[in-house]
Design a protein around this motif. Sequence first.
Motif, PDB file in Angstrom:
ATOM      1  N   PRO A 287       0.823  -1.213   0.000  1.00 46.33           N
ATOM      2  CA  PRO A 287       0.000   0.000   0.000  1.00 46.33           C
ATOM      3  C   PRO A 287       0.848   1.250   0.000  1.00 46.33           C
ATOM      4  N   ALA A 288       0.384   2.273  -0.700  1.00 50.14           N
ATOM      5  CA  ALA A 288       1.002   3.592  -0.584  1.00 50.14           C
ATOM      6  C   ALA A 288       0.480   4.243   0.687  1.00 50.14           C
ATOM      7  N   SER A 289       1.106   5.345   1.082  1.00 49.34           N
ATOM      8  CA  SER A 289       0.697   6.045   2.296  1.00 49.34           C
ATOM      9  C   SER A 289       0.545   7.519   1.977  1.00 49.34           C
ATOM     10  N   GLY A 290      -0.518   8.137   2.506  1.00 45.54           N
ATOM     11  CA  GLY A 290      -0.722   9.552   2.258  1.00 45.54           C
ATOM     12  C   GLY A 290      -2.086  10.005   2.736  1.00 45.54           C
ATOM     13  N   PRO A 291      -2.324  11.315   2.796  1.00 44.20           N
ATOM     14  CA  PRO A 291      -3.584  11.834   3.337  1.00 44.20           C
ATOM     15  C   PRO A 291      -4.801  11.520   2.478  1.00 44.20           C
ATOM     16  N   ALA A 292      -4.607  11.187   1.208  1.00 40.87           N
ATOM     17  CA  ALA A 292      -5.743  10.875   0.339  1.00 40.87           C
ATOM     18  C   ALA A 292      -5.788   9.400  -0.036  1.00 40.87           C
ATOM     19  N   GLU A 293      -4.858   8.592   0.518  1.00 36.60           N
ATOM     20  CA  GLU A 293      -4.801   7.181   0.131  1.00 36.60           C
ATOM     21  C   GLU A 293      -6.022   6.428   0.643  1.00 36.60           C
ATOM     22  N   ARG A 294      -6.432   5.442  -0.157  1.00 32.23           N
ATOM     23  CA  ARG A 294      -7.594   4.640   0.173  1.00 32.23           C
ATOM     24  C   ARG A 294      -7.144   3.280   0.687  1.00 32.23           C
ATOM     25  N   GLN A 295      -8.088   2.538   1.255  1.00 34.01           N
ATOM     26  CA  GLN A 295      -7.739   1.264   1.890  1.00 34.01           C
ATOM     27  C   GLN A 295      -8.669   0.164   1.427  1.00 34.01           C
ATOM     28  N   GLY A 296      -8.152  -1.084   1.471  1.00 32.04           N
ATOM     29  CA  GLY A 296      -8.928  -2.237   1.037  1.00 32.04           C
ATOM     30  C   GLY A 296      -9.159  -3.244   2.138  1.00 32.04           C
ATOM     31  N   ARG A 404       3.923  -5.208  17.639  1.00 31.50           N
ATOM     32  CA  ARG A 404       3.348  -5.382  16.306  1.00 31.50           C
ATOM     33  C   ARG A 404       3.563  -4.125  15.457  1.00 31.50           C
ATOM     34  N   ALA A 405       3.324  -4.279  14.174  1.00 35.31           N
ATOM     35  CA  ALA A 405       3.426  -3.143  13.258  1.00 35.31           C
ATOM     36  C   ALA A 405       2.306  -2.149  13.519  1.00 35.31           C
ATOM     37  N   TRP A 406       2.626  -0.866  13.403  1.00 33.67           N
ATOM     38  CA  TRP A 406       1.645   0.212  13.460  1.00 33.67           C
ATOM     39  C   TRP A 406       1.461   0.710  12.035  1.00 33.67           C
ATOM     40  N   VAL A 407       0.222   0.831  11.618  1.00 34.16           N
ATOM     41  CA  VAL A 407      -0.068   1.039  10.200  1.00 34.16           C
ATOM     42  C   VAL A 407      -0.322   2.508   9.892  1.00 34.16           C
ATOM     43  N   GLU A 408       0.319   2.997   8.830  1.00 32.53           N
ATOM     44  CA  GLU A 408       0.137   4.364   8.341  1.00 32.53           C
ATOM     45  C   GLU A 408      -0.196   4.288   6.857  1.00 32.53           C
ATOM     46  N   VAL A 409      -1.469   4.043   6.547  1.00 33.66           N
ATOM     47  CA  VAL A 409      -1.905   4.020   5.151  1.00 33.66           C
ATOM     48  C   VAL A 409      -2.538   5.357   4.800  1.00 33.66           C
ATOM     49  N   ASN A 410      -3.629   5.694   5.460  1.00 39.33           N
ATOM     50  CA  ASN A 410      -4.200   7.022   5.282  1.00 39.33           C
ATOM     51  C   ASN A 410      -3.721   7.906   6.430  1.00 39.33           C
ATOM     52  N   THR A 411      -3.123   9.063   6.109  1.00 37.11           N
ATOM     53  CA  THR A 411      -2.514   9.912   7.131  1.00 37.11           C
ATOM     54  C   THR A 411      -3.331  11.160   7.402  1.00 37.11           C
ATOM     55  N   GLN A 412      -4.639  11.030   7.286  1.00 33.87           N
ATOM     56  CA  GLN A 412      -5.549  12.050   7.782  1.00 33.87           C
ATOM     57  C   GLN A 412      -6.294  11.465   8.981  1.00 33.87           C
ATOM     58  N   TRP A 413      -7.242  12.205   9.528  1.00 37.37           N
ATOM     59  CA  TRP A 413      -7.934  11.727  10.722  1.00 37.37           C
ATOM     60  C   TRP A 413      -8.677  10.424  10.483  1.00 37.37           C
ATOM     61  N   VAL A 414      -9.119  10.174   9.248  1.00 33.87           N
ATOM     62  CA  VAL A 414      -9.850   8.935   8.975  1.00 33.87           C
ATOM     63  C   VAL A 414      -8.952   7.707   9.061  1.00 33.87           C
ATOM     64  N   GLY A 415      -7.633   7.909   9.108  1.00 31.62           N
ATOM     65  CA  GLY A 415      -6.723   6.785   9.293  1.00 31.62           C
ATOM     66  C   GLY A 415      -6.965   6.040  10.586  1.00 31.62           C
ATOM     67  N   ARG A 416      -7.626   6.692  11.550  1.00 33.47           N
ATOM     68  CA  ARG A 416      -7.942   6.033  12.815  1.00 33.47           C
ATOM     69  C   ARG A 416      -8.789   4.782  12.606  1.00 33.47           C
ATOM     70  N   ASP A 417      -9.591   4.791  11.552  1.00 37.74           N
ATOM     71  CA  ASP A 417     -10.482   3.654  11.300  1.00 37.74           C
ATOM     72  C   ASP A 417      -9.713   2.357  11.092  1.00 37.74           C
ATOM     73  N   ILE A 418      -8.519   2.455  10.531  1.00 36.30           N
ATOM     74  CA  ILE A 418      -7.777   1.251  10.161  1.00 36.30           C
ATOM     75  C   ILE A 418      -6.481   1.118  10.952  1.00 36.30           C
ATOM     76  N   HIS A 419      -6.424   1.731  12.137  1.00 37.51           N
ATOM     77  CA  HIS A 419      -5.343   1.455  13.085  1.00 37.51           C
ATOM     78  C   HIS A 419      -5.791   0.260  13.925  1.00 37.51           C
ATOM     79  N   PRO A 420      -5.291  -0.946  13.643  1.00 40.42           N
ATOM     80  CA  PRO A 420      -5.818  -2.153  14.293  1.00 40.42           C
ATOM     81  C   PRO A 420      -5.703  -2.084  15.817  1.00 40.42           C
ATOM     82  N   SER A 421      -6.801  -2.359  16.500  1.00 42.38           N
ATOM     83  CA  SER A 421      -6.876  -2.109  17.942  1.00 42.38           C
ATOM     84  C   SER A 421      -5.931  -2.980  18.752  1.00 42.38           C
ATOM     85  N   ASN A 422      -5.604  -4.176  18.285  1.00 37.88           N
ATOM     86  CA  ASN A 422      -4.676  -5.032  19.017  1.00 37.88           C
ATOM     87  C   ASN A 422      -3.226  -4.792  18.607  1.00 37.88           C
TER      88      ASN A 422
END
Length: 683
Positions: A287-296, A404-422
């Motif tokens: 995955p690329a990383s950035g404020p406009a990047e999308r996630q799958g 564990r790895a900490w994920v930085e795919v989308n780097t805007q506030w919506v990135g919180r959605d895909i920061h895995p809780s565990n």
Amino acid sequence: MRSKLLEMRNSNEPRKANRPWRVAITLFFCGALLCVQSFAETITSSDYIIADTFVEGSDKAATNFGSASSLIIKTATNEKFTPQAIVSVDLTEIGTADKVTVNFFVESVSAPAKIDLFLAYGIWSEFGVTWNTAPHKSDFVTSQTIDPSMAGDWVSFDVTEESLESIDFDGRLNFYLIADQSSSVPTAQITSRDSSKTNRRPTVTFVDHVLSKDYTPPEPEPIEPADSVSQYGITWHFESPHQIGQYANGDFYVVENTPGAGVIINKIDPSWTDANGWDQHGSMANPASGPAERQGFDSSAHHWSANLNIEPTLPASFAAGTSILSARSLSTQSNRPQISDLAILTIVAEAPPANSFRPPYAGTDKSPRGTVEDLDYSILNNLYLPNKGANVPHILSIAAEFNRAWVEVNTQWVGRDIHPSNNQPDYGREIAYAYSRGLLALQLNYTEKQKKALYLRLVQHGIDIFGAAKSGADWVNNGGHNHGRKGVLLLAAKALNDDEMLWYADADNFFGFQEDQQTFYVSQNEIATTNSSKWDPDDRAGPPEPYNESHLGMAEWGINHSSNGNRDNAAWKANYRQNVGASQLGTVLAMRLMNLEEAWNHPALFDYADRFWENEKDAAQNSSNRIRLFTRDMWTAYRHVLRIDAPGPLSTKAAIGQSKRRDKRGMTGSLTHKRPPPPRTFA
């Protein structure tokens, strides 16, 4: 194909592996004239309890009780009103023991109660965990019944099997103590490790215990080719057996059988499903990383793109140089975060050297960054624990936060959605607090062995931040969402002497971190803007204040300074000022202690940190938006300790000649970066 052998160190599921070495061991030391027999011993000590607290729901769900002298365990009709104790035991010095028990002093019990012990999995720290952030409860282990007659006595729980398994993980055994819901007891209290009554603190007893320095475990069996590999409850299945291995941080790689042939992945568990329009358990490749990047990963999270989810295309072949990120979704939709676990599998052409760092998961550059043996410990300090260690979290407790790895795919506030809780905290403030703890702990006088787990994990996180930056990330200045990331990048760059990573840490080259974008020196531009019709301050925290001539040259912070300077606000209670300042203060101090201020190259941040400290030091406490007590103690003891000849010893002379170089960057407009140096190469 022995795929079960590969459910190794970082799996969420406990293992019951055969352990032929569990028998008691007798050791011998033979000199020229004398053989000395050293027998195993039975010991009881409180030193192995490295963290304990309790959590409670409802109106106390966001409250941390880390400093409490007693642990409260309680039943109630509604689980949200049920306090539960969480305990962590350090087993890194244990070679083997025939029996291991944890022992607690019972202060009071109002009626007979059955106390259950469950394993706990997930990230937590003694002074940060709350009901809302507590690790998830896993397997039941054992239970004990206590009653009012036991007040003033001890209760013990047998954790022998679980302790032996924990040695093979990160040496930390985490568990809950929970009152069985069938019990009638309203409240039970046991003494915590924070009690002033040292003879009542919880202990661990090791029967026929042998220190690990005397214990040599058998050589691990070679890993045979396997047709699957599992981590954190996520399994990748291959079309044919492949050589499997692990990077230094425990993440797996899989080797092509024929160079250039790739690796065919048949399926991934838990399997991607489309349940009535809800796509869950998705996977992404490079995955690329950035404020406009999308996630799958999950369609109920922001910025979903079905095309980025690789699972509908399986079986598929993936070439060497591909990172596969696979997620486990929560059981319900539209949560924040929406995924609970994420694991990374890297496809390689050949096995990397032992103890290698995993290449960044983001982007296509999978150049090797080095091995654990390349780490430079001389850049770290060896300072005494401040305030007699009263507020210093155990270094293993801190290291566990970064397992564990900490994920930085989308780097805007919506990135919180895909920061895995565990895997990680979801919010930037908590990310910044955590990295501050880790960076400061590395400056204390632990041995290299004691620092190793934390050091290598933070360096791996820094490599991942570098990969995200190189693939396009810009941690946009936006409230409390995006700060805290730069410190570990600079740590990794110096630890591995990596010029390319150092380039991205220099703000004159790469101005993509919120820490830099939000801090500046007040100029006539800010004075004019905040006294004009263009001024549009964030007034949610109180009346805004414009800048005036008395502020000229002052180190300052703005919620959206680089992207929208019209929102700058001189008021000390400006929205998010305390949120950001308190949580990144420890990182600033750590960078100073390692003599990395010039390498960071944004003096406004460092000068503003001094100003923030002077305004907020008296309000320090272990709560959100406040300077944490560990950071306070470190700042008080070491802020004015100056490293003169890096990487030599520290001087206790007061720091003088603070840089007043002004920020040359514009307040608004697009952010541009210079061309980086060529990638680092290894022979």
